[in-house]
Design a protein around this motif. Structure first.
Motif, mmCIF file in Angstrom:
data_model
loop_
_atom_site.group_PDB
_atom_site.id
_atom_site.type_symbol
_atom_site.label_atom_id
_atom_site.label_comp_id
_atom_site.label_asym_id
_atom_site.label_seq_id
_atom_site.Cartn_x
_atom_site.Cartn_y
_atom_site.Cartn_z
ATOM 1 N N SER A 194 0.826 -1.202 0.000
ATOM 2 C CA SER A 194 0.000 0.000 0.000
ATOM 3 C C SER A 194 0.866 1.260 0.000
ATOM 4 N N GLY A 230 0.452 3.727 1.966
ATOM 5 C CA GLY A 230 0.745 4.012 3.369
ATOM 6 C C GLY A 230 1.962 3.268 3.867
ATOM 7 N N GLU A 231 2.096 2.011 3.478
ATOM 8 C CA GLU A 231 3.271 1.230 3.894
ATOM 9 C C GLU A 231 4.544 1.805 3.285
ATOM 10 N N TRP A 284 4.987 4.956 2.406
ATOM 11 C CA TRP A 284 5.233 6.227 3.099
ATOM 12 C C TRP A 284 5.930 6.001 4.426
ATOM 13 N N ARG A 285 5.515 4.975 5.149
ATOM 14 C CA ARG A 285 6.103 4.705 6.471
ATOM 15 C C ARG A 285 7.590 4.374 6.385
ATOM 16 N N VAL A 286 8.023 3.717 5.323
ATOM 17 C CA VAL A 286 9.431 3.313 5.244
ATOM 18 C C VAL A 286 10.314 4.316 4.501
ATOM 19 N N ASP A 302 12.610 7.392 3.866
ATOM 20 C CA ASP A 302 13.475 8.255 4.664
ATOM 21 C C ASP A 302 13.057 9.692 4.361
ATOM 22 N N LYS A 303 12.539 10.385 5.337
ATOM 23 C CA LYS A 303 11.978 11.717 5.121
ATOM 24 C C LYS A 303 12.948 12.846 5.462
#
Length: 117
Positions: free
Chosen positions: A98, A100-101, A103-105, A107-108
């Motif tokens: 997904s 969302g998944e 986005w979570r991983v 590196d921001k």
């Protein structure tokens, strides 16, 4: 089960991380990877930032004396966009993770943390 362990130091055969070879391929492929692999909504949300960071990297490498190689890399990246867009269609059709998944991983951080070696 294999018994060998390999530790990749990075850029050992390409002349170092700031060699012309590394700068060219790394920065050309950065554009291609973003186009191919960033899923729909994230692609459009992050595209402005991606463009700005590419412009900043061009300015940086020009100031560091590698203007020719970075401009060649970005030119070739742009010339390869139609092929990468076709690859994107295939990759995104097969994506099972997904947004969302992903986005979570991601590196921001805008600036990577440099590791001491």
């Amino acid at each position: 089960m294999p018994q060998s362990v390999v530790h990749h130091v990075g850029s050992g055969t390409t002349g170092g991380k700031n060699s012309d070879f590394s700068v060219y391929h790394g920065h050309r492929n950065l554009v291609w990877m973003f186009v191919k692999d960033m899923p729909g909504l994230l692609f459009w949300l992050l595209l402005p930032l991606h463009v700005v960071l590419n412009l900043v990297s061009i300015a940086w490498f020009v100031l560091c004396g590698q203007g020719g190689v970075i401009l060649r890399a970005k030119r070739d990246a742009l010339l390869g966009l139609p092929k990468m867009w076709c690859k994107r269609q295939q990759i995104q059709k097969g994506r099972i993770v997904s947004i969302g998944e992903i986005w979570r991983v991601l590196d921001k951080r805008l600036l990577p943390i440099r590791r001491k070696t």
